[in-house]
Design a protein around this motif. Structure first.
Motif, PDB file in Angstrom:
ATOM      1  N   LEU A  90      43.873  47.209  29.808  1.00  0.00           N
ATOM      2  CA  LEU A  90      43.877  48.393  30.664  1.00  0.00           C
ATOM      3  C   LEU A  90      44.691  48.186  31.935  1.00  0.00           C
ATOM      4  N   GLY A  91      45.216  46.989  32.111  1.00  0.00           N
ATOM      5  CA  GLY A  91      45.993  46.716  33.311  1.00  0.00           C
ATOM      6  C   GLY A  91      45.233  45.865  34.302  1.00  0.00           C
ATOM      7  N   SER A  92      45.910  45.508  35.369  1.00  0.00           N
ATOM      8  CA  SER A  92      45.343  44.586  36.350  1.00  0.00           C
ATOM      9  C   SER A  92      44.459  45.298  37.359  1.00  0.00           C
ATOM     10  N   VAL A  93      43.622  44.508  38.022  1.00  0.00           N
ATOM     11  CA  VAL A  93      42.712  45.009  39.051  1.00  0.00           C
ATOM     12  C   VAL A  93      42.983  44.243  40.340  1.00  0.00           C
ATOM     13  N   ASP A  94      43.076  44.961  41.448  1.00  0.00           N
ATOM     14  CA  ASP A  94      43.323  44.307  42.730  1.00  0.00           C
ATOM     15  C   ASP A  94      42.041  43.838  43.402  1.00  0.00           C
ATOM     16  N   VAL A  95      40.991  44.608  43.252  1.00  0.00           N
ATOM     17  CA  VAL A  95      39.733  44.253  43.905  1.00  0.00           C
ATOM     18  C   VAL A  95      38.577  44.893  43.145  1.00  0.00           C
ATOM     19  N   VAL A  96      37.453  44.191  43.111  1.00  0.00           N
ATOM     20  CA  VAL A  96      36.222  44.713  42.512  1.00  0.00           C
ATOM     21  C   VAL A  96      35.247  45.070  43.634  1.00  0.00           C
ATOM     22  N   PHE A  97      34.643  46.242  43.519  1.00  0.00           N
ATOM     23  CA  PHE A  97      33.625  46.685  44.481  1.00  0.00           C
ATOM     24  C   PHE A  97      32.286  46.615  43.745  1.00  0.00           C
ATOM     25  N   PRO A  98      31.561  45.479  43.848  1.00  0.00           N
ATOM     26  CA  PRO A  98      30.317  45.322  43.076  1.00  0.00           C
ATOM     27  C   PRO A  98      29.127  45.968  43.791  1.00  0.00           C
ATOM     28  N   LEU A  99      28.769  47.159  43.348  1.00  0.00           N
ATOM     29  CA  LEU A  99      27.662  47.898  43.956  1.00  0.00           C
ATOM     30  C   LEU A  99      26.378  47.622  43.182  1.00  0.00           C
ATOM     31  N   LEU A 100      26.053  46.352  43.070  1.00  0.00           N
ATOM     32  CA  LEU A 100      24.913  45.907  42.278  1.00  0.00           C
ATOM     33  C   LEU A 100      23.794  45.443  43.198  1.00  0.00           C
ATOM     34  N   HIS A 101      22.586  45.838  42.872  1.00  0.00           N
ATOM     35  CA  HIS A 101      21.418  45.462  43.662  1.00  0.00           C
ATOM     36  C   HIS A 101      20.495  44.591  42.811  1.00  0.00           C
ATOM     37  N   GLY A 102      19.921  43.574  43.444  1.00  0.00           N
ATOM     38  CA  GLY A 102      18.930  42.764  42.757  1.00  0.00           C
ATOM     39  C   GLY A 102      19.536  41.629  41.948  1.00  0.00           C
ATOM     40  N   PRO A 103      18.707  40.950  41.152  1.00  0.00           N
ATOM     41  CA  PRO A 103      19.179  39.827  40.327  1.00  0.00           C
ATOM     42  C   PRO A 103      20.294  40.247  39.378  1.00  0.00           C
ATOM     43  N   PHE A 104      21.128  39.292  39.024  1.00  0.00           N
ATOM     44  CA  PHE A 104      22.270  39.487  38.121  1.00  0.00           C
ATOM     45  C   PHE A 104      23.329  40.401  38.727  1.00  0.00           C
ATOM     46  N   GLY A 105      23.432  40.379  40.049  1.00  0.00           N
ATOM     47  CA  GLY A 105      24.454  41.196  40.683  1.00  0.00           C
ATOM     48  C   GLY A 105      24.571  40.962  42.164  1.00  0.00           C
ATOM     49  N   GLU A 106      23.434  40.974  42.851  1.00  0.00           N
ATOM     50  CA  GLU A 106      23.423  40.783  44.303  1.00  0.00           C
ATOM     51  C   GLU A 106      23.095  39.338  44.661  1.00  0.00           C
ATOM     52  N   ASP A 107      22.814  38.520  43.650  1.00  0.00           N
ATOM     53  CA  ASP A 107      22.269  37.190  43.887  1.00  0.00           C
ATOM     54  C   ASP A 107      23.275  36.058  43.734  1.00  0.00           C
ATOM     55  N   GLY A 108      24.563  36.378  43.657  1.00  0.00           N
ATOM     56  CA  GLY A 108      25.590  35.354  43.521  1.00  0.00           C
ATOM     57  C   GLY A 108      26.113  35.193  42.118  1.00  0.00           C
ATOM     58  N   THR A 109      25.444  35.797  41.114  1.00  0.00           N
ATOM     59  CA  THR A 109      25.884  35.620  39.730  1.00  0.00           C
ATOM     60  C   THR A 109      27.197  36.334  39.463  1.00  0.00           C
ATOM     61  N   ILE A 110      27.288  37.611  39.819  1.00  0.00           N
ATOM     62  CA  ILE A 110      28.545  38.335  39.596  1.00  0.00           C
ATOM     63  C   ILE A 110      29.636  37.787  40.510  1.00  0.00           C
ATOM     64  N   GLN A 111      29.242  37.348  41.701  1.00  0.00           N
ATOM     65  CA  GLN A 111      30.213  36.769  42.623  1.00  0.00           C
ATOM     66  C   GLN A 111      30.811  35.490  42.036  1.00  0.00           C
ATOM     67  N   GLY A 112      29.980  34.692  41.358  1.00  0.00           N
ATOM     68  CA  GLY A 112      30.487  33.488  40.710  1.00  0.00           C
ATOM     69  C   GLY A 112      31.478  33.814  39.601  1.00  0.00           C
ATOM     70  N   LEU A 113      31.166  34.855  38.822  1.00  0.00           N
ATOM     71  CA  LEU A 113      32.081  35.284  37.766  1.00  0.00           C
ATOM     72  C   LEU A 113      33.428  35.704  38.348  1.00  0.00           C
ATOM     73  N   LEU A 114      33.395  36.461  39.437  1.00  0.00           N
ATOM     74  CA  LEU A 114      34.637  36.929  40.059  1.00  0.00           C
ATOM     75  C   LEU A 114      35.418  35.773  40.678  1.00  0.00           C
ATOM     76  N   GLU A 115      34.695  34.811  41.231  1.00  0.00           N
ATOM     77  CA  GLU A 115      35.379  33.629  41.771  1.00  0.00           C
ATOM     78  C   GLU A 115      36.055  32.839  40.640  1.00  0.00           C
ATOM     79  N   LEU A 116      35.366  32.701  39.513  1.00  0.00           N
ATOM     80  CA  LEU A 116      35.944  31.962  38.391  1.00  0.00           C
ATOM     81  C   LEU A 116      37.220  32.621  37.879  1.00  0.00           C
ATOM     82  N   SER A 117      37.271  33.947  37.956  1.00  0.00           N
ATOM     83  CA  SER A 117      38.462  34.661  37.490  1.00  0.00           C
ATOM     84  C   SER A 117      39.478  34.879  38.605  1.00  0.00           C
TER      85      SER A 117
END
Length: 382
Positions: free
Chosen positions: A112-139
Motif C-alpha cells: 500500500l506504500g510507505s508510512v511516514d508516521v504512526v499515530f497509535p491511539l491505543l489505550h491499555g495493555p497491548f498498545g499503551e504499555d510499550g508493546t506497540i512502541q517496541g514493534l514500531l521501534e523494531l521497524s
C-alpha cells in the motif's frame, strides 16, 4: 505549524506526510480507543496529511477500516468495535521504507506504500504499555507519543509510583498486590489493606479509563472489588482514599532540546448521577456527568507548582509527545501525584485537549504539533 522537508535526523519528509492512525486493540479499552480515533480522524487536516485508518480487532488482527467517524462514536447503548476481516494489514520495512502490506487468503500480498508516521491511539495493555512502541521501534518507524520504557512505566501504577517517589514527588499510601499474593495468602492482603484505612480504591495495575476501579468503604466489600479488578489485570494497586480536589495538567513535549510545555491546570468535578468518582460513564458516556474548570480555581503559587511538578513527572518516566498528569490538592495546600497517562483520552471533549484549548492551543493544532514532534524525533536510542 508546518511540517518541514527534512527531519531532525536527516530523513526526507514528504510535503503531505502519510499518517497511519492506529486504534482499537486487544485491551478492555478497545471502545475508548475507537472513540479517541473518531475525534482525531474528524479533526486532522486531511489537506496536510494523507491519513490511513488502521484498526486492531480484539483478536489482535490489523485491518484497513473506514475513516467515517460515525462508525467509531460511543453512546450509552452501543460500543464501537473494530471488525475482523479476511484481509490483514502488516507494517514492514522494505528497501529502507516503512511499507504497509495487505495480505488476503490465497492472494499475493499487496503493497500500500510507505508510512511516514504512526499515530497509535491505543489505550491499555497491548498498545499503551510499550508493546506497540517496541514493534514500531523494531521497524524503525516514527510514531506519536512515549517510547517503550515510558509507556510501560506509565501503564503500571505500581512502578509508576516507585519512579515518582525516586524523583521526589509525593505519592499517597498504597499497596501493590500480585496474582500470586492474592491466590496464596489473601488474608495477609486483607490485613495490609485494613492498615491503609478505609475508604480505599482498588485498581487494576495496568488498565486505564477507570476500568475495573471500585471505591471500597469496608473490609466486607473488599474481596468483590478485588475480583472485579482482577477481571482486567491479575496485578492490583490498592490506594488509600485521599481527601482533596482532583487537579490535572496536560504536558506536551518541547521541540528539540526545549523543556516540556505544560497547560494551565484543570479541575474535574463530577455532578452526581450516581458517580462517587470519575468513572467510565462520567468520562465517556454521559455528557453532563463531569465538568472541567480550566484554569482551576487555585492560588497562583499552586498553579505554578502543579505545572512544575507535571513537567517533573513527565521527565521522570522519560515521556515524549504527550501526557496528562493528575494530582490531588489537599486542604492544607499539598500536591499529591496520582498518576501519569502517556496516552490520555483524546476526544475533543477529553480533558487533555480541553486543557490545551483553554491554554491557547486548539484540538487541530494539538494534533498537528504531535505529528510534527514525531516526524522530527529520531527512532532508536535517544
Amino acid at each position: 505549524m508546518s511540517v518541514e522537508n527534512v527531519s531532525a535526523e536527516g530523513r526526507a519528509v514528504r510535503s503531505r506526510p502519510r499518517v497511519a492512525v492506529l486504534f482499537g486493540g486487544r485491551s478492555s479499552e478497545h471502545a475508548v480507543s475507537c472513540v479517541t480515533a473518531a475525534g482525531v480522524l474528524g479533526a486532522i487536516d486531511q489537506t496536510k496529511y494523507e491519513v490511513i485508518p488502521i484498526g486492531i480487532a480484539k483478536t489482535g488482527q490489523w485491518v484497513l477500516v473506514s475513516g467515517d467517524t460515525r462508525e467509531w462514536s460511543l453512546s450509552a447503548s452501543s460500543l464501537p468495535e473494530v471488525p475482523t476481516s479476511e484481509q490483514t494489514v502488516a507494517l514492514a520495512e522494505i528497501g529502507g521504507e516503512h511499507q504497509l502490506i495487505v495480505a488476503s487468503p490465497n492472494e499475493v500480498p499487496q503493497e500500500l506504500g510507505s508510512v511516514d508516521v504512526v499515530f497509535p491511539l491505543l489505550h491499555g495493555p497491548f498498545g499503551e504499555d510499550g508493546t506497540i512502541q517496541g514493534l514500531l521501534e523494531l521497524s524503525d518507524t516514527r510514531y506519536v507519543g512515549a517510547g517503550v520504557l515510558a509507556s510501560a512505566v506509565g501503564m503500571d501504577k505500581h512502578f509508576m509510583k516507585v519512579v515518582f517517589e525516586s524523583a521526589g514527588l509525593r505519592v499517597g499510601p498504597y499497596i501493590a498486590v500480585t496474582d500470586r499474593q492474592w491466590r496464596n495468602d489473601p488474608e495477609t492482603v486483607r490485613k495490609r489493606v485494613d492498615q491503609l484505612g478505609f475508604p480505599v480504591f482498588v485498581k487494576p495495575a495496568r488498565a486505564g479509563s477507570s476500568m475495573g476501579i471500585s471505591k471500597v468503604d469496608s473490609l466486607e466489600s473488599l474481596d468483590a472489588a478485588i475480583e472485579a479488578a482482577r477481571e482486567h489485570d491479575p496485578k492490583l494497586v490498592i490506594e488509600a482514599g485521599i481527601v482533596g480536589r482532583e487537579i490535572e495538567c496536560a504536558v506536551l513535549e518541547g521541540r528539540g532540546t526545549e523543556a516540556p510545555r505544560t497547560s494551565m491546570p484543570g479541575e474535574i468535578s463530577v455532578a452526581g448521577g450516581g458517580h462517587e468518582f470519575y468513572d467510565f460513564n462520567a468520562k465517556y458516556v454521559e455528557d453532563d456527568a463531569a465538568a472541567l474548570s480550566c484554569p482551576a480555581d487555585l492560588p497562583a503559587e499552586a498553579i505554578t507548582r502543579v505545572r512544575d511538578l507535571a513537567a517533573v513527572a513527565f521527565d521522570a518516566v522519560g515521556a515524549e509527545g504527550l501526557s496528562r498528569v493528575d494530582f490531588f490538592y489537599t486542604h492544607d495546600g499539598e500536591l499529591i501525584i496520582n498518576e501519569i497517562n502517556t496516552m490520555p483520552g483524546f476526544t475533543p471533549k477529553s480533558m487533555y485537549p480541553q486543557m490545551w484549548k483553554a491554554s491557547g492551543l486548539s484540538y487541530a493544532e494539538l494534533i498537528d504539533e504531535l505529528i510534527y514532534l514525531a516526524l522530527h524525533r529520531r527512532t532508536g536510542l535517544r
